[in-house]
Scaffold this motif. Structure first.
Motif, PDB file in Angstrom:
ATOM      1  N   TYR A  39       1.756  -1.652   9.954  1.00  9.86           N
ATOM      2  CA  TYR A  39       2.175  -2.547   8.864  1.00  9.86           C
ATOM      3  C   TYR A  39       3.057  -1.844   7.831  1.00  9.86           C
ATOM      4  O   TYR A  39       3.766  -2.490   7.054  1.00  9.86           O
ATOM      5  N   CYS A  40       3.039  -0.502   7.821  1.00 16.40           N
ATOM      6  CA  CYS A  40       3.912   0.245   6.922  1.00 16.40           C
ATOM      7  C   CYS A  40       4.171   1.622   7.524  1.00 16.40           C
ATOM      8  O   CYS A  40       3.581   1.982   8.540  1.00 16.40           O
ATOM      9  N   GLU A  41       5.068   2.362   6.878  1.00 13.32           N
ATOM     10  CA  GLU A  41       5.293   3.746   7.267  1.00 13.32           C
ATOM     11  C   GLU A  41       4.462   4.643   6.367  1.00 13.32           C
ATOM     12  O   GLU A  41       4.316   4.371   5.172  1.00 13.32           O
ATOM     13  N   LEU A  42       3.919   5.698   6.945  1.00 11.06           N
ATOM     14  CA  LEU A  42       3.144   6.650   6.159  1.00 11.06           C
ATOM     15  C   LEU A  42       4.004   7.137   5.002  1.00 11.06           C
ATOM     16  O   LEU A  42       5.125   7.594   5.193  1.00 11.06           O
ATOM     17  N   ALA A  43       3.478   7.012   3.792  1.00  9.84           N
ATOM     18  CA  ALA A  43       4.270   7.308   2.598  1.00  9.84           C
ATOM     19  C   ALA A  43       4.578   8.797   2.478  1.00  9.84           C
ATOM     20  O   ALA A  43       3.697   9.641   2.674  1.00  9.84           O
ATOM     21  N   PHE A  44       5.830   9.119   2.150  1.00 13.20           N
ATOM     22  CA  PHE A  44       6.237  10.494   1.876  1.00 13.20           C
ATOM     23  C   PHE A  44       6.523  10.610   0.388  1.00 13.20           C
ATOM     24  O   PHE A  44       7.302   9.835  -0.170  1.00 13.20           O
ATOM     25  N   GLY A  45       5.868  11.593  -0.246  1.00 15.12           N
ATOM     26  CA  GLY A  45       6.077  11.783  -1.680  1.00 15.12           C
ATOM     27  C   GLY A  45       5.980  13.242  -2.062  1.00 15.12           C
ATOM     28  O   GLY A  45       6.181  14.128  -1.213  1.00 15.12           O
ATOM     29  N   THR A  46       5.662  13.510  -3.315  1.00 12.76           N
ATOM     30  CA  THR A  46       5.592  14.899  -3.775  1.00 12.76           C
ATOM     31  C   THR A  46       4.492  15.675  -3.070  1.00 12.76           C
ATOM     32  O   THR A  46       4.542  16.897  -3.003  1.00 12.76           O
ATOM     33  N   ALA A  47       3.484  14.963  -2.555  1.00 10.95           N
ATOM     34  CA  ALA A  47       2.421  15.620  -1.792  1.00 10.95           C
ATOM     35  C   ALA A  47       2.745  15.628  -0.302  1.00 10.95           C
ATOM     36  O   ALA A  47       1.896  15.998   0.520  1.00 10.95           O
ATOM     37  N   GLY A  48       3.958  15.221   0.061  1.00  9.81           N
ATOM     38  CA  GLY A  48       4.338  15.186   1.474  1.00  9.81           C
ATOM     39  C   GLY A  48       3.760  13.969   2.160  1.00  9.81           C
ATOM     40  O   GLY A  48       3.849  12.855   1.653  1.00  9.81           O
ATOM     41  N   LEU A  49       3.149  14.201   3.322  1.00  4.31           N
ATOM     42  CA  LEU A  49       2.521  13.144   4.104  1.00  4.31           C
ATOM     43  C   LEU A  49       1.024  13.412   4.209  1.00  4.31           C
ATOM     44  O   LEU A  49       0.598  14.562   4.275  1.00  4.31           O
ATOM     45  N   ARG A  50       0.241  12.373   4.262  1.00  4.78           N
ATOM     46  CA  ARG A  50      -1.172  12.532   4.603  1.00  4.78           C
ATOM     47  C   ARG A  50      -1.684  11.211   5.139  1.00  4.78           C
ATOM     48  O   ARG A  50      -1.417  10.154   4.569  1.00  4.78           O
TER      49      ARG A  50
END
Length: 559
Positions: A39-50
């Motif tokens: 339903y979505c893409e794994l979010a990428f942010g300042t903490a990277g991916l998890r």
């Protein structure tokens, strides 16, 4: 592209990955499973991916890791002509595989790769990135999350987690890529033979340990080091560095919890390997009782957090919170530096907003300035970097967050469980030599600065509807709260607009009567809302009573 189309695309292109392909086939007739995975893409942010490991765009898997690496590679090549990266990994399932895939992508893009030859704590990646003058560092870890999770953490050249600006730029590069067509990969062994990929030398590891040892604040004082210590790495990365540095410092009465000694990504005796939690320390405490130990240490799987329990006068074991350990270490460091005239004239302590206010009182009593930052050790690392730019990195003496993360030197830019374990044992030994227990010292600090209780409560919101529910709750809270647990709300700070020069964050702080407060924020790494309760009273019993009422009142707000 809709969910069904995305699912079919993955089904078509993953035939060469038997495990993921079989998982996709198995969910073919289960719409709920497919939706949750796509339903979505794994979010990428300042903490990277998890995220949870498995097949799909909303999962951690080899395709997601490879595409993220290609995005980082494209970003780095825009910034430097000959960038290099450092890669590390923890004990989690698939961590080494994801690390090698990451290395293969960077190598294929002409980026020099330095990879640790064995699993290592997360602070060693921050350290090696700076030491080897790399453009970035990648750590494959999901920190203290349950076994089904893994993650991809990104550091900048300064050894600090990437900024929001860098994360957005990397995400833009990732979003340009077709996950099955646009990712370059080299063969790991071939790249190793050509030295496009190199294993990091022992000299770097030894340099890291040397820096940790230099964080001692004994300054030549002799202390008894015969404390009976039980240590558990919680089946993670801490065994080698923690036991080595303690042994070299003279702590030889150490026993390891056998079931949790060796790396094991399934964490069979500890489903949630978070040393903040009593359940994570349960087996360690049982082992401590059997061995009549004085002190229990536990590091999480990537060894950046430390939890402790100490034996009391009734031979029972009391677990100390991250806030309690933090104020003890802060006071110990300040008092020792003051006594030995080693306290910088403009000394700085850095803590997160949600960390106990008691720390600021202790710092002030020694003339140490406090810098408050947003939740996440990356912001502490960022402030150390700003001090370094001004030639004042030596002014930094300690930083910590309530979630058992500590750092006493500027040699890395992330919390360091090796450093913390070393300092905790030194602090314990110092007070023991003075005939004072850790619990007595803590009581002394409460008597001086007021009895306060800090509690963190987490509320899970899983699935595709979880994020929307959390956003709805935060929006409702912004409409106004008059009182909590019978205490009038004096003021509300909404960090979404940026406060006191801090970046914007989805967080609300309610300041109440009698110096109490409640902070509410969504977790940056998990589908949870977190509340941070700060209660202060004239006695422990009174503070506990206030805290219980605040917890119950806060819980009602989050329904």
């Amino acid at each position: 592209m809709n969910i069904t189309e995305e699912y079919n695309l993955w089904l078509q292109h993953t035939a060469d990955n038997q495990e993921l392909h079989q998982e996709l086939v198995a969910m073919q007739n289960n719409k709920a499973q497919i939706e949750d995975a796509f339903y979505c893409e794994l979010a990428f942010g300042t903490a990277g991916l998890r995220g949870v490991m498995g097949a799909g765009t909303n999962r951690m898997n080899s395709y997601i890791v490879a595409r993220a690496s290609q995005g980082v590679a494209n970003y780095l090549k825009q910034k430097q002509t000959q960038p290099a990266v450092v890669i590390g990994y923890d004990s989690r399932n698939n961590s080494r595989k994801f690390a090698e895939i990451t290395a293969e992508v960077f190598a294929a893009n002409g980026i020099k790769v330095h990879i640790w030859p064995e699993l290592m704590p997360v602070p060693t990646v921050s350290f090696a990135t700076r030491y080897l003058k790399a453009a970035a560092g990648i750590m494959i870890t999901a920190s203290h999350n349950p076994a089904k999770y893994n993650g991809y953490k990104v550091y900048g050249a300064d050894g600090c987690q990437i900024t929001t600006e860098a994360a957005n730029s990397i995400l833009a590069e990732i979003n340009k890529l077709d996950i099955f067509k646009d990712v370059k990969k080299a063969d790991f062994q071939t790249a190793l033979a050509s030295q496009q990929i190199s294993y990091i030398d022992d000299a770097v590891y030894n340099a890291f340990l040397k820096e940790v040892k230099q964080q001692s604040v004994l300054f030549g004082e002799e202390v008894q080091k015969d404390a009976a210590i039980v240590y558990t790495p919680l089946n993670g990365t801490g065994l080698k560095p923690v036991t080595q540095i303690l042994a070299e410092a003279g702590y030889n009465n150490i026993k390891i919890v056998p079931e949790q000694k060796l790396p094991d990504g399934n964490f069979p005796t500890c489903p949630y390997p978070n040393p903040e939690l009593a359940e994570a320390l349960k087996l360690g405490i049982e082992y401590a009782k059997k061995n009549n130990a004085d002190l229990l240490l536990a590091t999480d799987p990537d060894c950046d957090r430390v939890g402790i329990a100490v034996r009391d006068e009734h031979d029972e074991y009391q677990i100390l919170t991250g806030n309690q350990v933090g104020v003890l270490l802060l006071d110990y460091i300040c008092s020792q530096r003051s006594k030995h005239h080693q306290l910088p004239e403009a000394a700085v302590m850095i803590k997160t907003v949600v960390t106990t206010a008691m720390a600021e009182q202790i710092a002030q009593s020694y003339g140490v300035r406090t810098i408050n930052v947003l939740t996440g050790f990356k912001y502490i690392g960022e402030q150390i970097g700003l001090l370094e730019q001004k030639g004042k990195a030596g002014n930094y003496i300690f930083g910590f967050e309530e979630s058992c993360g500590y750092l006493s030197g500027p040699y890395v830019r992330d919390k360091d469980g090796v450093n913390a374990a070393y300092l905790i044992c030194e602090m314990y030994s110092y007070y023991s030599t003075q005939g004072v227990s850790i619990l007595q010292k803590l009581a002394e600090l409460y008597k001086k600065h007021g009895y306060s209780i800090n509690l963190t409560c987490s509320y899970e919101f899983d699935g595709s509807t979880g994020l929307a529910k959390m956003q709805q709750i935060m929006n409702n809270l912004r409409q106004g709260v008059a009182e909590l647990a019978g205490k009038k709300v004096i003021s509300v700070l909404d960090y979404a607009g940026g406060i006191n020069g801090l970046p914007a964050e989805n967080m609300l702080q309610f300041t109440l009567e009698d110096k109490c407060s409640v902070i509410v924020r969504p977790s940056g790494t998990e589908p949870k809302l977190k509340t941070y309760i700060y209660a202060i009273g004239e006695s422990k019993a009174q503070a506990e009573q206030i805290a219980e009422k605040l917890i119950a009142s806060s819980k009602e707000l989050l329904k």
